[in-house]
Structure formats: structure tokens, C-alpha cells
Design a protein around this motif. Structure first.
Motif, PDB file in Angstrom:
ATOM      1  N   GLU A  94       0.836  -1.206   0.000  1.00  0.00           N
ATOM      2  CA  GLU A  94       0.000   0.000   0.000  1.00  0.00           C
ATOM      3  C   GLU A  94       0.873   1.259   0.000  1.00  0.00           C
ATOM      4  N   GLN A  95       1.965   1.241   0.747  1.00  0.00           N
ATOM      5  CA  GLN A  95       2.878   2.388   0.738  1.00  0.00           C
ATOM      6  C   GLN A  95       3.496   2.575  -0.640  1.00  0.00           C
ATOM      7  N   PHE A  96       3.864   1.478  -1.286  1.00  0.00           N
ATOM      8  CA  PHE A  96       4.443   1.573  -2.620  1.00  0.00           C
ATOM      9  C   PHE A  96       3.463   2.253  -3.580  1.00  0.00           C
ATOM     10  N   ILE A  97       2.209   1.854  -3.539  1.00  0.00           N
ATOM     11  CA  ILE A  97       1.193   2.474  -4.395  1.00  0.00           C
ATOM     12  C   ILE A  97       1.060   3.959  -4.074  1.00  0.00           C
ATOM     13  N   ASP A  98       1.106   4.304  -2.786  1.00  0.00           N
ATOM     14  CA  ASP A  98       1.041   5.712  -2.391  1.00  0.00           C
ATOM     15  C   ASP A  98       2.243   6.495  -2.915  1.00  0.00           C
ATOM     16  N   VAL A  99       3.423   5.898  -2.876  1.00  0.00           N
ATOM     17  CA  VAL A  99       4.626   6.557  -3.391  1.00  0.00           C
ATOM     18  C   VAL A  99       4.501   6.786  -4.906  1.00  0.00           C
ATOM     19  N   VAL A 100       4.056   5.763  -5.627  1.00  0.00           N
ATOM     20  CA  VAL A 100       3.875   5.912  -7.072  1.00  0.00           C
ATOM     21  C   VAL A 100       2.874   7.020  -7.357  1.00  0.00           C
ATOM     22  N   SER A 101       1.794   7.073  -6.596  1.00  0.00           N
ATOM     23  CA  SER A 101       0.797   8.125  -6.777  1.00  0.00           C
ATOM     24  C   SER A 101       1.406   9.510  -6.579  1.00  0.00           C
ATOM     25  N   GLN A 102       2.193   9.667  -5.509  1.00  0.00           N
ATOM     26  CA  GLN A 102       2.815  10.968  -5.235  1.00  0.00           C
ATOM     27  C   GLN A 102       3.796  11.353  -6.333  1.00  0.00           C
TER      28      GLN A 102
END
Length: 206
Positions: A94-102
Motif C-alpha cells: 500500500e505504501q508503494f502504491i502511495d509513493v507511485v501516486s505521489q
């Protein structure tokens, strides 16, 4: 660990741990003009280590938060002759997806990382700068991912990165490499070669 963890391998400014933590916890990185929102889960990575990618590093586009100058991408052709230094962080899926989003200006998207593993890559947003997730193998039982553009290294104009942006990467690399190693590493990279003088590049490193 009872969460779904993945390795995020960074080859750009997130090699600098302090800068990457702004994507985890929120905050404005040194040298950047943008305040990052951080992940919904602000827990720090449970592990990190160096990692070498065999994709070509280059600098392109004009990033507003980095003085409207070039930022790092990797090409899509894997070849052992290419050496791109990286730092990988063990974070939750989930953090990885958040990083990609940012990294893509906060866009909402959905991607099946199992599909990325199966196919080696997945373009989830064609025109997004970092809309292409790559699978780079696994270590200690966890998959390794990074992201870049959907275009190739020769399909875009190379742009010189700002001093602040390159200095951010250099600061991260200094945790694991000597000044001379860093100089030799950068001198032939597209976007730096012919755009930075030897003295200019050395002044940022040494």
C-alpha cells in the motif's frame, strides 16, 4: 511481518533517505519547492540496501518542483553493460502504491502487482512521467519494483538536472560510494554528459 511487503528500488532523488521519507511521512525535501503529502501509513521502511539495475539512467523533462529542469528516468532495455545505482526500501504494498501516486502528482490509479510480476512491467498511465511499473526480481522472498516512463531513452529530449536535484541524489549515493565512484558514474549519463562541465560536476560531489 504480517503485512504484504515489497521492495521499492529508487534510482533518482529517493536514493537520498531523507528525501524518500518525505514521501512516507510527508514534508518538503531539501532543494524541492513541493510539500509532499506522505503515505496513509507513515511507518518507516523495515529494511533498506543498495541495489544495481541494468537499465540506462538518463535525465529528461522539466520538473517544476526541481527548478523546471530534468529528473531521472531509466530506459526500458535491460543490458548488463548498463549500471544504474539504486537504493531499495522494504515497504508495504500500500505504501508503494502511495509513493507511485505521489510521484505522479497524486493521481488515483489501480494496478495488480501480480500482473506486473507476471509480465515484467505494466503501464498504468501512458502519458504519466512515472506511469510504468517494472518488476526487477525478488530478494529475501519479496518482489522488487521500480517505476519509470513508458517511452524509451531515445524517444525524449535529455535535459540537464538542477544542482539541487543532482545534489540530492549525490547525498544519497555518498552513503555507499566514494566521491570518485560517483563522479565516474554520472559523467557519461544522458542529461549530464555535455551539459555539466567537469568542474561543475566535481563541485557538487567533492
Amino acid at each position: 511481518m504480517n503485512k504484504n511487503y515489497v521492495w521499492y528500488a529508487s534510482y533518482g532523488s529517493n536514493i537520498n533517505t531523507d528525501r524518500f521519507f518525505c514521501y512516507i511521512k510527508g514534508g518538503k525535501p531539501e532543494g524541492s519547492t513541493k510539500m509532499e503529502t506522505g503515505c496513509k501509513d507513515p511507518s518507516l521502511p523495515v529494511a533498506s540496501s543498495t541495489f544495481t539495475m541494468n537499465f540506462p539512467l538518463y535525465f529528461a523533462k522539466e520538473a517544476a518542483k526541481w527548478e523546471s529542469q530534468g529528473v531521472a528516468f531509466i530506459g526500458l532495455t535491460q543490458d548488463p553493460r548498463y549500471v544504474t545505482y539504486s537504493k531499495k526500501y522494504l515497504i508495504t504494498m500500500e505504501q508503494f502504491i502511495d509513493v507511485v501516486s505521489q510521484e505522479n502528482n497524486g493521481i488515483d490509479f489501480m494496478v495488480d502487482l501480480n500482473e506486473v510480476i507476471k509480465n515484467g512491467s505494466k503501464v498504468f498511465r501512458r502519458n504519466a512521467w512515472y506511469g510504468n511499473i517494472l518488476y526487477l526480481g525478488e530478494e529475501k522472498g519479496y518482489p522488487i519494483f521500480t517505476f519509470t516512463a513508458s517511452w524509451g531513452v531515445n524517444d525524449v529530449e535529455w535535459k540537464k538536472p538542477s544542482h539541487a536535484y543532482l545534489a540530492t541524489i549525490i547525498k544519497g549515493l555518498k552513503e555507499d560510494y566514494s566521491n570518485e565512484e560517483i563522479y565516474l558514474y554520472f559523467q557519461d549519463k544522458q542529461g549530464i554528459k555535455g551539459k555539466y562541465t567537469e568542474a561543475e560536476l566535481r563541485s557538487l560531489i567533492f
